[in-house]
Design a protein around this motif. Sequence first.
Motif, mmCIF file in Angstrom:
data_model
loop_
_atom_site.group_PDB
_atom_site.id
_atom_site.type_symbol
_atom_site.label_atom_id
_atom_site.label_comp_id
_atom_site.label_asym_id
_atom_site.label_seq_id
_atom_site.Cartn_x
_atom_site.Cartn_y
_atom_site.Cartn_z
ATOM 1 N N TRP A 1 -52.108 15.214 -17.336
ATOM 2 C CA TRP A 1 -51.435 15.779 -18.639
ATOM 3 C C TRP A 1 -52.250 15.152 -19.862
ATOM 4 O O TRP A 1 -52.518 15.911 -20.867
ATOM 5 N N GLU B 1 -48.949 21.831 -21.352
ATOM 6 C CA GLU B 1 -47.522 21.908 -20.668
ATOM 7 C C GLU B 1 -47.580 20.494 -19.882
ATOM 8 O O GLU B 1 -48.518 20.285 -18.940
ATOM 9 N N GLU C 1 -41.717 16.158 -15.863
ATOM 10 C CA GLU C 1 -40.449 16.509 -16.913
ATOM 11 C C GLU C 1 -39.319 16.019 -16.284
ATOM 12 O O GLU C 1 -38.378 15.507 -17.047
#
Length: 135
Positions: A103, A113, A119
Amino acid sequence: MNRSVLRATGQRPCTLVVCRGCCCGNPAKHPGTDHAWQLDRLRTGAAASGGRFAVRTTDCLGPCGQANVIVVQPSTAGRRAGARAVWVGFAMDDDCTDDLLRWAAAGGPGVAEPPVALELQFIPPPREARARARR
């Protein structure tokens, strides 16, 4: 990326802020995790990224019950897109480290994203958590 380059370009890369305070990075509290190896892996990834992201350490960030904590700060481009820092808790295994590296290399908050599995490890910053508890 050195500070003089940052001043000249005005651009800051995505930055991984790795907690290494009282609980995070503590082998006595989390003996199943090779904390030094994780930090070395993050730093090696940053060095190999060509300046796309940076890694720094800090003392206790606060949410000790969710150690290891890593804050992913957006780059200048991410901030311009409206992104804020993202807090990641329980960041102790290889999969989480891989996701953080991918990321950050892709640009981090506001630019790329996050991986879906990562997440699931997002936690509220301490100030937000305290505000929610008062409601």
